[in-house]
Design an enzyme around this catalytic site. Structure first.
Site, short mmCIF file in Angstrom:
data_model
loop_
_atom_site.label_atom_id
_atom_site.label_comp_id
_atom_site.label_asym_id
_atom_site.label_seq_id
_atom_site.Cartn_x
_atom_site.Cartn_y
_atom_site.Cartn_z
CB CYS A 129 68.45 88.76 -21.58
SG CYS A 129 66.83 88.78 -20.76
CB SER B 13 68.40 78.45 -24.16
OG SER B 13 68.84 77.47 -23.25
CB SER C 258 70.92 75.25 -20.50
OG SER C 258 69.77 75.93 -20.04
CB SER C 259 72.24 78.41 -15.69
OG SER C 259 71.94 78.60 -14.32
CG ASN C 260 67.03 78.00 -18.37
OD1 ASN C 260 66.15 77.24 -18.77
ND2 ASN C 260 67.88 78.57 -19.20
CD GLU D 58 72.54 86.23 -15.85
OE1 GLU D 58 71.97 86.85 -14.95
OE2 GLU D 58 72.05 85.22 -16.41
CG HIS E 299 74.50 78.54 -22.28
ND1 HIS E 299 74.72 78.89 -20.97
CD2 HIS E 299 75.58 78.99 -22.97
CE1 HIS E 299 75.88 79.52 -20.88
NE2 HIS E 299 76.41 79.59 -22.08
CB THR F 165 68.51 86.45 -14.83
OG1 THR F 165 69.21 85.80 -15.90
CG2 THR F 165 68.93 87.91 -14.76
#
Length: 309
Positions: free
Chosen positions: A99, A269, A225-227, A129, A43, A167
């Site tokens: 991953c 990412s 982007s989730s993170n 995910e 992402h 994750t």
């Protein structure tokens, strides 16, 4: 003005592996076979656009693949068993860039199901995910996103539950949800926070420290982007002004008025080049000193490239 860089920041091992798999595949088959990727390889807008310029074809469905002689790469986020089966029936060669930490969650979910457990998944509904994890088991997985979801949860047998997690979640929020699940269902089993990837945790811990020593935080990462979004949430929760930007061109100079210390980080990412460009842009516009936070964590994790590449 001082720039303080979070440590760690940017690419995690899973993202680097996925990007390397795609780069190697493209180099190997350029002008020989078409290279397709199901959804975004990671992402990040910069990465995706760069690969598009090199000829990679990103598709949203197996049906969108026009040339069965091509190569299909599954993204770092993983896919459902149904997607794997569709690709197999189509006859296209597949290279899996999922991953390894996501694959680990897939195996956990299947193991819990095989032992007869009803499954709960802590995660964000529309994230690829999550779709992949839900599609690795035969029975429906109950999705929990908030504490309210835990309170409203209806299960078949409260003594026969297990949970897994996406994750890339906030460790703080996930800890609260797991605690709430255990209070309501004392016999529930699960991995605690072990499913949340080391890189996600390390970047979140670094940002927490960064918010204590800077006036503003600039986060390099894409909106999907989730993170990266969790890093923004952490800053906001601590009352620290922060902005999530794709690259330096999205920065507004007015953000820096009255600022003495700027914190910079990047989602898992986001490539280093985007951080470097932001630093150079700041140096051109203001007199700056650059340093790396002193108590950061050095990451040495590496994942192997599959032998098919």
């Amino acid at each position: 003005m001082e720039i303080i860089l979070a440590e760690p920041r940017g690419f995690c091992a899973g993202v680097k592996r996925a990007v390397d798999i795609l780069a190697i595949t493209l180099k190997k088959y350029r002008n020989k076979r078409k290279v397709y990727v199901l959804h975004e390889i990671v992402h990040n807008k910069y990465i995706v656009e760069d690969f598009k310029r090199q000829g990679v074809i990103f598709v949203n469905s197996i049906r969108d693949i026009k040339d069965n002689r091509g190569i299909l790469i599954f993204s770092a986020h993983g896919v459902s068993k149904n997607i794997e089966d569709k690709a197999k029936r189509k006859g296209i060669q597949v290279i899996d860039a999922t991953c390894p930490l996501v694959s680990k969650v897939h195996k956990e979910a299947k193991r819990y199901e095989d032992s007869g457990k009803e499954l709960i998944l802590i995660g964000h509904k529309n994230h690829p995910e999550v779709k992949g994890i839900r599609g690795r088991v035969n029975n429906p997985i109950v999705l929990v996103q908030t504490l309210q979801n835990v309170r409203d949860l209806k299960v078949k047998n409260p003594d026969n539950l297990s949970y897994v997690t996406q994750t890339t979640l906030s460790t703080d929020d996930t800890r609260e949800i797991i605690t709430a699940l255990k209070l309501r269902f004392p016999n529930i089993t699960g991995p605690n926070l072990k499913d949340i990837c080391y890189a996600t945790q390390n970047r979140q811990n670094a940002v927490k420290k960064l918010t204590e020593i800077v006036d503003i935080v600039l986060i390099i990462g894409s909106k999907n982007s989730s993170n990266s979004n969790r890093l923004l949430d952490l800053c906001t929760a601590r009352g620290k002004r922060a902005y999530l930007i794709d690259n330096y061109s999205y920065m507004d100079k007015s953000w820096l008025q009255g600022i003495e210390k700027i914190g910079i980080t990047a989602g898992a990412s986001a490539p280093d080049i985007l951080v470097d460009e932001l630093i150079n842009h700041l140096k051109i516009n203001v007199n700056t000193k650059v340093s790396v936070m002193s108590d950061g964590v050095t990451e040495n994790v590496q994942f192997k490239i599959p032998h098919l590449v």
